[in-house]
Design a protein around this motif. Structure first.
Motif, PDB file in Angstrom:
ATOM      1  N   TYR A  67      36.083   1.135  23.480  1.00 24.24           N
ATOM      2  CA  TYR A  67      37.410   1.077  24.712  1.00 24.24           C
ATOM      3  C   TYR A  67      36.641   1.290  26.226  1.00 24.24           C
ATOM      4  CZ  TYR A  67      40.998   1.560  21.333  1.00 24.24           C
ATOM      5  OH  TYR A  67      41.763   1.864  20.356  1.00 24.24           O
ATOM      6  N   LEU A  68      36.460   0.018  26.442  1.00 24.07           N
ATOM      7  CA  LEU A  68      35.962   0.713  27.990  1.00 24.07           C
ATOM      8  C   LEU A  68      36.870  -0.236  28.620  1.00 24.07           C
ATOM      9  CD1 LEU A  68      32.614  -1.133  27.318  1.00 24.07           C
ATOM     10  CD2 LEU A  68      33.146   0.799  27.269  1.00 24.07           C
ATOM     11  N   PRO A  69      36.964   0.219  30.801  1.00 25.18           N
ATOM     12  CA  PRO A  69      37.417  -0.132  31.384  1.00 25.18           C
ATOM     13  C   PRO A  69      37.723  -0.624  31.749  1.00 25.18           C
ATOM     14  CG  PRO A  69      36.841   2.228  31.540  1.00 25.18           C
ATOM     15  CD  PRO A  69      36.261   1.302  30.500  1.00 25.18           C
ATOM     16  N   THR A  70      37.504  -2.336  31.530  1.00 26.92           N
ATOM     17  CA  THR A  70      36.404  -3.343  32.319  1.00 26.92           C
ATOM     18  C   THR A  70      37.576  -4.135  32.562  1.00 26.92           C
ATOM     19  OG1 THR A  70      35.863  -3.989  30.467  1.00 26.92           O
ATOM     20  CG2 THR A  70      34.216  -2.542  31.827  1.00 26.92           C
ATOM     21  N   LEU A  71      38.818  -4.615  31.914  1.00 30.49           N
ATOM     22  CA  LEU A  71      39.391  -5.103  32.127  1.00 30.49           C
ATOM     23  C   LEU A  71      40.399  -5.444  33.470  1.00 30.49           C
ATOM     24  CD1 LEU A  71      41.114  -7.525  31.093  1.00 30.49           C
ATOM     25  CD2 LEU A  71      43.006  -6.391  29.224  1.00 30.49           C
ATOM     26  N   ASP A  72      41.016  -4.502  33.757  1.00 25.71           N
ATOM     27  CA  ASP A  72      41.405  -4.659  35.171  1.00 25.71           C
ATOM     28  C   ASP A  72      40.368  -5.218  36.134  1.00 25.71           C
ATOM     29  OD1 ASP A  72      43.591  -3.388  33.911  1.00 25.71           O
ATOM     30  OD2 ASP A  72      43.015  -1.244  35.168  1.00 25.71           O
ATOM     31  N   HIS A  73      38.678  -4.817  36.454  1.00 26.93           N
ATOM     32  CA  HIS A  73      38.063  -5.129  37.308  1.00 26.93           C
ATOM     33  C   HIS A  73      38.040  -6.734  37.053  1.00 26.93           C
ATOM     34  CE1 HIS A  73      34.351  -5.805  39.541  1.00 26.93           C
ATOM     35  NE2 HIS A  73      33.911  -5.869  38.238  1.00 26.93           N
ATOM     36  N   LEU A  74      37.845  -7.339  35.421  1.00 27.32           N
ATOM     37  CA  LEU A  74      37.871  -8.654  35.761  1.00 27.32           C
ATOM     38  C   LEU A  74      38.605  -8.946  36.212  1.00 27.32           C
ATOM     39  CD1 LEU A  74      36.058  -8.868  31.934  1.00 27.32           C
ATOM     40  CD2 LEU A  74      35.592  -9.280  34.208  1.00 27.32           C
ATOM     41  N   ARG A  75      40.181  -9.053  36.000  1.00 26.18           N
ATOM     42  CA  ARG A  75      40.793 -10.146  36.118  1.00 26.18           C
ATOM     43  C   ARG A  75      41.443  -9.529  37.804  1.00 26.18           C
ATOM     44  NH1 ARG A  75      46.080  -7.066  32.639  1.00 26.18           N
ATOM     45  NH2 ARG A  75      45.920  -8.686  30.648  1.00 26.18           N
ATOM     46  N   ARG A  76      40.529  -8.538  38.820  1.00 26.81           N
ATOM     47  CA  ARG A  76      40.704  -8.610  40.084  1.00 26.81           C
ATOM     48  C   ARG A  76      39.701  -9.533  40.933  1.00 26.81           C
ATOM     49  NH1 ARG A  76      39.960  -3.647  40.532  1.00 26.81           N
ATOM     50  NH2 ARG A  76      37.751  -3.315  41.037  1.00 26.81           N
ATOM     51  N   ARG A  77      38.497  -9.568  39.707  1.00 31.20           N
ATOM     52  CA  ARG A  77      37.576 -10.120  40.285  1.00 31.20           C
ATOM     53  C   ARG A  77      37.754 -11.405  40.433  1.00 31.20           C
ATOM     54  NH1 ARG A  77      34.200 -11.008  43.124  1.00 31.20           N
ATOM     55  NH2 ARG A  77      32.092 -11.225  42.042  1.00 31.20           N
ATOM     56  N   ARG A  78      38.455 -11.789  39.266  1.00 29.76           N
ATOM     57  CA  ARG A  78      38.473 -13.459  39.120  1.00 29.76           C
ATOM     58  C   ARG A  78      39.714 -14.019  39.718  1.00 29.76           C
ATOM     59  NH1 ARG A  78      36.814 -17.317  35.080  1.00 29.76           N
ATOM     60  NH2 ARG A  78      38.921 -17.675  34.362  1.00 29.76           N
ATOM     61  N   ALA A  79      40.776 -12.778  40.330  1.00 29.28           N
ATOM     62  CA  ALA A  79      41.984 -13.505  40.867  1.00 29.28           C
ATOM     63  C   ALA A  79      41.194 -13.549  42.318  1.00 29.28           C
ATOM     64  CB  ALA A  79      42.697 -12.608  40.930  1.00 29.28           C
ATOM     65  N   GLU A  80      40.358 -12.824  43.064  1.00 29.24           N
ATOM     66  CA  GLU A  80      39.546 -12.516  44.171  1.00 29.24           C
ATOM     67  C   GLU A  80      38.778 -14.493  44.645  1.00 29.24           C
ATOM     68  OE1 GLU A  80      37.640  -9.265  44.437  1.00 29.24           O
ATOM     69  OE2 GLU A  80      38.923  -8.106  45.112  1.00 29.24           O
ATOM     70  N   ASP A  81      37.646 -14.430  43.069  1.00 27.74           N
ATOM     71  CA  ASP A  81      37.163 -15.626  42.827  1.00 27.74           C
ATOM     72  C   ASP A  81      36.920 -16.350  41.900  1.00 27.74           C
ATOM     73  OD1 ASP A  81      35.536 -17.505  43.523  1.00 27.74           O
ATOM     74  OD2 ASP A  81      33.903 -16.259  43.954  1.00 27.74           O
ATOM     75  N   PRO A  82      38.242 -17.413  41.383  1.00 28.30           N
ATOM     76  CA  PRO A  82      37.704 -17.964  40.088  1.00 28.30           C
ATOM     77  C   PRO A  82      37.146 -18.123  40.068  1.00 28.30           C
ATOM     78  CG  PRO A  82      40.252 -18.486  41.301  1.00 28.30           C
ATOM     79  CD  PRO A  82      38.986 -17.993  42.318  1.00 28.30           C
TER      80      PRO A  82
END
Length: 252
Positions: free
Chosen positions: A69-84
């Motif tokens: 388990y790595l807590p990277t999903l929230d970071h990926l969602r935030r970065r994709r929302a900021e810059d698709p």
């Protein structure tokens, strides 16, 4: 186990671990009883290499991969929302600093499947068609939810689902099927998806299809006998003549 989302797929990994332990026990029980690797593979209907892999481990826990388990999903969602359009290489560098140990291919597949935004892979065209063509009462709860989302996605999908449901009702013979078929063709001709117009025209021209939907008779028994004759002919091909084939057909 999903290396990008924390807690995603816990149930699937538990079932996989239980299946691995059970298979390890079956294989080692046969080996302890004196069976060989090849005999064990035949008894359990497994590949020989699979049996060898299980036989090499003295404990089943060595074959159960620990969840990562790595807590990277929230970071990926935030970065994709900021810059698709953020490059995957930038995302890979950022999440590796947070502890991600997976490959770049895993990250690319995770993003292209739409799992960053939806926690599950995108709905494929084949699966979408299966959901539309299946009776909703025969779908599981999660599948019904996906089907409802698919139907409500746009007016064209709603009309398509309505047309499919109406035509499926015609496949069960009723006395008023002739009138129902005429009404269905009239509705489809006014529908938005243009490919349905050609299908309705084909139904009007194909009298055999019209008879199959409006009459209680069918040629299923004839087709079954024809299939049986062809099967018997293939079984005796090159080994017997017409007389034996004739007797087999009459006896069957």
């Amino acid at each position: 186990m999903d290396a990008l989302g924390e807690g995603v797929g816990d149930g699937a990994d538990d079932r996989r671990a239980a299946s691995t332990r059970e298979r390890w026990q079956h294989i080692h029980q046969l080996l302890d009883a004196g069976a060989g690797l090849l005999e064990g593979a035949r008894c359990l209907d497994l590949a020989l290499n699979t049996v060898k892999r299980y036989a090499r481990h003295a404990e089943p826990e060595r074959m159960v991969r620990a969840p990562n388990y790595l807590p990277t999903l929230d970071h990926l969602r935030r970065r994709r929302a900021e810059d698709p359009a953020v490059p995957v290489t930038h995302l890979l560098h950022e999440i590796r600093e947070q502890g991600y140990t997976g490959s770049a291919n895993l990250l690319v597949r995770y993003i292209t499947q739409g799992r960053v935004e939806a926690d599950h892979s995108a709905l494929s065209p084949r699966r979408a068609a299966r959901y539309l063509l299946t009776d909703p009462t025969h779908l599981r709860e999660g599948q019904q939810t996906l089907r409802n989302q698919l139907v409500d996605a746009c007016p064209q999908m709603t009309e398509l689902a309505t047309a499919v449901t109406g035509f499926a009702a015609l496949l069960t013979w009723r006395e008023d099927n002739a009138r129902a078929l005429t009404d269905w063709i009239a509705r489809v001709r006014t529908a938005d998806p243009p490919f349905l117009h050609g299908y309705a025209t084909g139904l009007e021209r194909d009298r055999a299809a019209d008879a199959g939907l409006t009459l209680p008779f069918h040629n299923g028994r004839t087709e079954g006998v024809n299939h049986k004759i062809k099967l018997l002919k293939r079984q005796t091909y090159g080994r017997a003549g017409y007389r034996l084939l004739r007797h087999r057909i009459l006896l069957n």
